[in-house]
Scaffold this motif. Sequence first.
Motif: not given
Length: 294
Positions: A156-168
């Motif tokens: 769950d912590a990783t899901k929260e960490q990456i939820a709104s990240l954008q990747v090039r």
Amino acid sequence: MTLTATQIQITPTQAPLGAVVTGIDASVAAQPEVILQLKQAWRDYHVLIFKNQQLTDDQLLAFANYFGDILQQPAYIRKGETEPYLPPLVLTLANAASEESSVNLAPNYRELLPHIDHDWLPAPSSGSFLYGVELPENGPATYWVNLIQAYEELDDATKEQIASLQVRHFSSFSKLYKDEYSGPIYAAGRPAEPGERLATHPLVRTHPDTGKKVLFLNAAGEVDIVDYDPVEGAKLIERLREHIKQPHYVYQHHWSKGDLLYWDNQATAHYRPEFDANATRILKRVSIRGSRPF
């Protein structure tokens, strides 16, 4: 002759994705209910396997066109040339074919690591068909990774960490046609090189047909996280790349001549191991246009 839904049998593999479809001759016209049945199976299993097909390029295109508009890959300049090359709609993937082929045998080539096709386009392909024309007796197999399951099994912590990240996502062509590909790199905010294509996508995308969350990550190409600490970003991407390489997310396909596979490029990554450079391997690929990830 036309195919009807009563002829079709769909048998899931024992893997986390994939289903074998029998009763299909992809060279002939199909009834609407057949295509609807196949589209639903594709949403459910992400990889459909059709055995014992005999297809011309036109027949392959016609069958693929039932599932969407055909993707025209953009032109690029090949090594040693100055004129742009526009890839054909039916792309030959081979180590023993004409100059028009894509040669996939270089050591450390991105085919050897889990990757998502066309991730460097603003709208990556939704899926692709791959047709076995000539295959070595002893492989190689192709492996597909279930990126929905890979997301679901994150803590769950990783899901929260990456939820709104954008990747090039950077295209590999400039690297592949300059020097030997040396493996995935973290871009760390660098600008695109002349002629290089890149696109920005959510690290966690939503599947446009099912609404499920997907860990949309390429383990082979060059990427970075937008507005993120470069050192921490590189660590996070490497951790997630190792995560999607776990064998329990994988369907392994052992090729036979006449195999036709249709995979969901929005929910899977794929790769293959090295194989004997003297063995002849020829496949045909047709890709389907997709939409902007969200």
